[in-house]
Design a protein around this motif. Sequence first.
Motif, mmCIF file in Angstrom:
data_model
loop_
_atom_site.group_PDB
_atom_site.id
_atom_site.type_symbol
_atom_site.label_atom_id
_atom_site.label_comp_id
_atom_site.label_asym_id
_atom_site.label_seq_id
_atom_site.Cartn_x
_atom_site.Cartn_y
_atom_site.Cartn_z
ATOM 1 N N VAL A 280 0.851 -1.187 0.000
ATOM 2 C CA VAL A 280 0.000 0.000 0.000
ATOM 3 C C VAL A 280 0.886 1.236 0.000
ATOM 4 N N LEU A 281 0.270 2.374 -0.331
ATOM 5 C CA LEU A 281 1.007 3.632 -0.255
ATOM 6 C C LEU A 281 0.047 4.803 -0.238
ATOM 7 N N GLU A 282 0.553 5.910 0.264
ATOM 8 C CA GLU A 282 -0.142 7.193 0.237
ATOM 9 C C GLU A 282 0.750 8.147 -0.529
ATOM 10 N N THR A 283 0.143 8.946 -1.400
ATOM 11 C CA THR A 283 0.893 9.955 -2.136
ATOM 12 C C THR A 283 0.008 11.172 -2.344
ATOM 13 N N GLY A 284 0.592 12.219 -2.858
ATOM 14 C CA GLY A 284 -0.175 13.437 -3.092
ATOM 15 C C GLY A 284 -0.979 13.360 -4.374
ATOM 16 N N TRP A 285 -2.162 13.934 -4.360
ATOM 17 C CA TRP A 285 -3.028 13.931 -5.541
ATOM 18 C C TRP A 285 -2.346 14.622 -6.719
ATOM 19 N N ASN A 286 -1.432 15.556 -6.425
ATOM 20 C CA ASN A 286 -0.790 16.354 -7.466
ATOM 21 C C ASN A 286 0.586 15.823 -7.878
ATOM 22 N N TYR A 287 0.978 14.643 -7.426
ATOM 23 C CA TYR A 287 2.273 14.069 -7.804
ATOM 24 C C TYR A 287 2.068 13.154 -9.005
ATOM 25 N N GLU A 288 1.847 13.758 -10.154
ATOM 26 C CA GLU A 288 1.436 13.032 -11.354
ATOM 27 C C GLU A 288 2.448 11.967 -11.784
ATOM 28 N N ALA A 289 3.723 12.292 -11.779
ATOM 29 C CA ALA A 289 4.735 11.314 -12.213
ATOM 30 C C ALA A 289 4.735 10.099 -11.291
ATOM 31 N N ALA A 290 4.621 10.327 -9.999
ATOM 32 C CA ALA A 290 4.590 9.215 -9.044
ATOM 33 C C ALA A 290 3.353 8.355 -9.272
ATOM 34 N N ARG A 291 2.218 8.992 -9.442
ATOM 35 C CA ARG A 291 0.976 8.244 -9.639
ATOM 36 C C ARG A 291 1.050 7.382 -10.894
ATOM 37 N N LYS A 292 1.597 7.932 -11.976
ATOM 38 C CA LYS A 292 1.739 7.155 -13.214
ATOM 39 C C LYS A 292 2.651 5.945 -12.996
ATOM 40 N N LEU A 293 3.746 6.156 -12.268
ATOM 41 C CA LEU A 293 4.661 5.052 -11.971
ATOM 42 C C LEU A 293 3.946 3.951 -11.204
ATOM 43 N N TYR A 294 3.230 4.301 -10.150
ATOM 44 C CA TYR A 294 2.534 3.291 -9.352
ATOM 45 C C TYR A 294 1.506 2.542 -10.186
ATOM 46 N N GLU A 295 0.765 3.268 -10.992
ATOM 47 C CA GLU A 295 -0.256 2.626 -11.815
ATOM 48 C C GLU A 295 0.365 1.697 -12.857
ATOM 49 N N ARG A 296 1.497 2.089 -13.440
ATOM 50 C CA ARG A 296 2.194 1.205 -14.399
ATOM 51 C C ARG A 296 2.703 -0.061 -13.727
ATOM 52 N N ARG A 297 2.917 -0.012 -12.434
ATOM 53 C CA ARG A 297 3.424 -1.175 -11.705
ATOM 54 C C ARG A 297 2.314 -1.952 -11.001
ATOM 55 N N GLY A 298 1.065 -1.725 -11.412
ATOM 56 C CA GLY A 298 -0.040 -2.552 -10.940
ATOM 57 C C GLY A 298 -0.743 -2.080 -9.686
ATOM 58 N N PHE A 299 -0.437 -0.891 -9.209
ATOM 59 C CA PHE A 299 -1.147 -0.346 -8.051
ATOM 60 C C PHE A 299 -2.458 0.259 -8.528
ATOM 61 N N THR A 300 -3.513 0.107 -7.723
ATOM 62 C CA THR A 300 -4.810 0.695 -8.048
ATOM 63 C C THR A 300 -5.262 1.597 -6.912
ATOM 64 N N LEU A 301 -6.021 2.621 -7.287
ATOM 65 C CA LEU A 301 -6.549 3.557 -6.298
ATOM 66 C C LEU A 301 -7.453 2.819 -5.323
ATOM 67 N N CYS A 302 -7.415 3.244 -4.072
ATOM 68 C CA CYS A 302 -8.263 2.654 -3.043
ATOM 69 C C CYS A 302 -8.556 3.730 -1.999
ATOM 70 N N GLY A 303 -9.299 3.381 -0.987
ATOM 71 C CA GLY A 303 -9.561 4.296 0.113
ATOM 72 C C GLY A 303 -8.356 4.386 1.029
ATOM 73 N N PRO A 304 -8.462 5.166 2.099
ATOM 74 C CA PRO A 304 -7.341 5.315 3.037
ATOM 75 C C PRO A 304 -6.824 3.960 3.526
ATOM 76 N N VAL A 305 -5.516 3.865 3.644
ATOM 77 C CA VAL A 305 -4.855 2.634 4.086
ATOM 78 C C VAL A 305 -4.230 2.851 5.456
ATOM 79 N N LEU A 306 -4.024 1.733 6.156
ATOM 80 C CA LEU A 306 -3.392 1.756 7.474
ATOM 81 C C LEU A 306 -4.114 2.765 8.364
ATOM 82 N N ASP A 307 -3.376 3.633 9.018
ATOM 83 C CA ASP A 307 -4.038 4.598 9.899
ATOM 84 C C ASP A 307 -4.032 6.010 9.323
ATOM 85 N N TYR A 308 -3.874 6.117 8.008
ATOM 86 C CA TYR A 308 -3.882 7.426 7.372
ATOM 87 C C TYR A 308 -5.290 8.019 7.394
ATOM 88 N N PRO A 309 -5.393 9.303 7.688
ATOM 89 C CA PRO A 309 -6.707 9.937 7.615
ATOM 90 C C PRO A 309 -7.047 10.270 6.163
#
Length: 157
Positions: A110-139
């Motif tokens: 799992v991971l948390e990142t900023g909504w505006n970190y476009e390059a990071a989001r593209k990298l995660y999505e290319r590596r099979g990560f999918t958007l989900c709700g809050p993970v662990l104890d993140y608000p």
Amino acid sequence: MSATITVETPLSPDMRAMVQELSDLLLSLTPAEACHHLTAEQMAGERTTVFVARVAGEIAACGALHRHDGGVAEVKRMYTRPAFQGQGLGAMILDRIIEEAKSEGVRQLVLETGWNYEAARKLYERRGFTLCGPVLDYPEHPESVFYSRPLMAETEI
């Protein structure tokens, strides 16, 4: 460009500088309440493995695998210095994190990142990560997005 990726301590002077550089950058882009940093000292704990990419001996990128209970691990502190962006170093580090997690039997990354970190989001999505709700104890926060990637199904095949 020839990069080497190794596991390193975050407590060396050059890694401390890298961690501070990343924290300063994130705080310039995201409100403090939406930044969930690990300090160098926290990254040095036994639950975390820090991967570092070096080019000609200089730290160019980093990322960490931070283990939680219940077969869950988190991708943390992913960063590529501006002079080295666009060279695939982030992907190389993320691949190493995924490999390590699989080898340890982690069932979900799992991971948390900023909504505006476009390059990071593209990298995660290319590596099979999918958007989900809050993970662990993140608000939940409007500046945060969360990703998840199951691993156990891949290792059980």
